[in-house]
Design a protein around this motif. Structure first.
Motif, PDB file in Angstrom:
ATOM      1  N   ILE A   1      -3.447  -0.432  -6.134  1.00  0.00           N
ATOM      2  CA  ILE A   1      -2.716  -1.326  -7.030  1.00  0.00           C
ATOM      3  C   ILE A   1      -3.030  -2.782  -6.728  1.00  0.00           C
ATOM      4  CG2 ILE A   1      -0.430  -2.128  -7.759  1.00  0.00           C
ATOM      5  CD1 ILE A   1       0.603   0.681  -7.368  1.00  0.00           C
ATOM      6  N   ASN A   2      -3.047  -3.164  -5.457  1.00  0.00           N
ATOM      7  CA  ASN A   2      -3.326  -4.554  -5.113  1.00  0.00           C
ATOM      8  C   ASN A   2      -4.730  -4.973  -5.524  1.00  0.00           C
ATOM      9  OD1 ASN A   2      -0.801  -5.307  -4.027  1.00  0.00           O
ATOM     10  ND2 ASN A   2      -1.278  -4.269  -2.106  1.00  0.00           N
ATOM     11  N   SER A   3      -5.678  -4.065  -5.391  1.00  0.00           N
ATOM     12  CA  SER A   3      -7.032  -4.347  -5.862  1.00  0.00           C
ATOM     13  C   SER A   3      -7.041  -4.537  -7.376  1.00  0.00           C
ATOM     14  CB  SER A   3      -7.975  -3.209  -5.460  1.00  0.00           C
ATOM     15  OG  SER A   3      -9.275  -3.430  -5.958  1.00  0.00           O
ATOM     16  N   TYR A   4      -6.258  -3.728  -8.068  1.00  0.00           N
ATOM     17  CA  TYR A   4      -6.133  -3.841  -9.524  1.00  0.00           C
ATOM     18  C   TYR A   4      -5.528  -5.189  -9.900  1.00  0.00           C
ATOM     19  CZ  TYR A   4      -4.440  -2.755 -14.245  1.00  0.00           C
ATOM     20  OH  TYR A   4      -4.174  -2.787 -15.599  1.00  0.00           O
ATOM     21  N   LEU A   5      -4.463  -5.602  -9.195  1.00  0.00           N
ATOM     22  CA  LEU A   5      -3.790  -6.858  -9.501  1.00  0.00           C
ATOM     23  C   LEU A   5      -4.704  -8.063  -9.291  1.00  0.00           C
ATOM     24  CD1 LEU A   5      -0.240  -6.272  -7.937  1.00  0.00           C
ATOM     25  CD2 LEU A   5      -0.913  -6.105 -10.340  1.00  0.00           C
ATOM     26  N   GLU A   6      -5.608  -7.965  -8.321  1.00  0.00           N
ATOM     27  CA  GLU A   6      -6.515  -9.080  -8.030  1.00  0.00           C
ATOM     28  C   GLU A   6      -7.470  -9.370  -9.189  1.00  0.00           C
ATOM     29  OE1 GLU A   6      -8.524  -7.965  -4.494  1.00  0.00           O
ATOM     30  OE2 GLU A   6      -6.821  -8.383  -3.159  1.00  0.00           O
ATOM     31  N   LYS A   7      -7.633  -8.378 -10.062  1.00  0.00           N
ATOM     32  CA  LYS A   7      -8.631  -8.507 -11.130  1.00  0.00           C
ATOM     33  C   LYS A   7      -8.030  -8.961 -12.453  1.00  0.00           C
ATOM     34  CE  LYS A   7     -11.258  -4.737  -9.004  1.00  0.00           C
ATOM     35  NZ  LYS A   7     -11.716  -3.331  -9.165  1.00  0.00           N
ATOM     36  N   ILE A   8      -6.712  -9.137 -12.521  1.00  0.00           N
ATOM     37  CA  ILE A   8      -6.101  -9.484 -13.797  1.00  0.00           C
ATOM     38  C   ILE A   8      -5.346 -10.807 -13.686  1.00  0.00           C
ATOM     39  CG2 ILE A   8      -5.890  -7.077 -14.514  1.00  0.00           C
ATOM     40  CD1 ILE A   8      -2.960  -7.178 -13.804  1.00  0.00           C
ATOM     41  N   SER A   9      -5.154 -11.457 -14.805  1.00  0.00           N
ATOM     42  CA  SER A   9      -4.478 -12.763 -14.824  1.00  0.00           C
ATOM     43  C   SER A   9      -3.488 -12.834 -15.983  1.00  0.00           C
ATOM     44  CB  SER A   9      -5.504 -13.883 -14.944  1.00  0.00           C
ATOM     45  OG  SER A   9      -6.300 -13.703 -16.106  1.00  0.00           O
TER      46      SER A   9
END
Length: 208
Positions: free
Chosen positions: A77-85
């Motif tokens: 999830i944290n990796s996913y969050l790093e890719k979105i804005s």
């Protein structure tokens, strides 16, 4: 605005093994996922992502994007969050009682973060307006952890209090709530196998 649903099907819900076989549990979690996707879609969120591993099949009829990760829940999830804005709603796949109204109220909140607590101190739903300002840490008392993370980052927080949104399905007794309050595919699935035993005090499941 997007929603992401972490999803595990293979060997899922071991705490239901006293009432459902492995195959039945895997079928059941799939019906719950479909209910959750339907609810999110009905609330007007079009960009829906399923975050899962390669071993978990996604029903063909679901109109969703699939994000594959080999990592554990938190890292994925944290990796996913790093890719979105953009604002993101993280919702667990075992919440078949959540209604579109709940989702609408959550995503229309003025706070930076909205947290829906689960039973025993877990986190069922997280709405994060600015993902770059937040990291998740599920398992254990994740509700308190997420509250503390928001406070440390000086983010405003709303605790969304709802029995239906806080009811995740982990134990056999939780399935009674589906029979009492459910309206979707998960209820149809459970009704084929169980009914409510009203003979003694607290309602319980019994085989048909």
């Amino acid at each position: 605005m997007r929603a992401v649903i972490p999803y595990k099907k293979t060997k899922a819900k071991s705490r239901l093994s006293s009432v459902l076989t492995r195959e039945e549990r895997e079928d059941f979690v799939e019906t719950m996922l479909m209910d959750v996707v339907s609810t999110i879609s009905s609330a007007g969120i079009e960009n829906i992502n399923i975050l899962t591993t390669p071993s978990n099949g996604i029903p063909d009829e679901l109109d969703v994007n699939v994000a594959i990760s080999e990592h554990g829940l938190n890292e994925a999830i944290n990796s996913y969050l790093e890719k979105i804005s953009e604002p993101v709603l993280i919702i667990m796949a075992d919440l078949p009682l959540v209604k579109p109204q709940h989702i609408t109220e959550i995503i229309n909140s003025k706070q930076d973060v909205v947290i829906v607590p689960g039973k025993g101190g877990g986190t069922n739903i997280l709405y994060i307006k600015n993902p770059e300002q937040f990291t998740v840490k599920y398992h254990g008392s994740s509700f308190l952890t997420h509250c503390n993370t928001a406070n440390k980052n000086l983010l405003t927080v709303k605790i969304y209090d709802s029995f239906l949104a806080s009811t995740d399905i982990d134990e056999p007794q939780d399935m009674v709530e589906i029979l009492l309050h459910g309206q979707g595919l998960a209820r149809i699935y459970i009704e084929k196998k169980f009914e409510i035993d009203e003979s003694r005090g607290r309602l319980k499941l019994k085989y048909q």
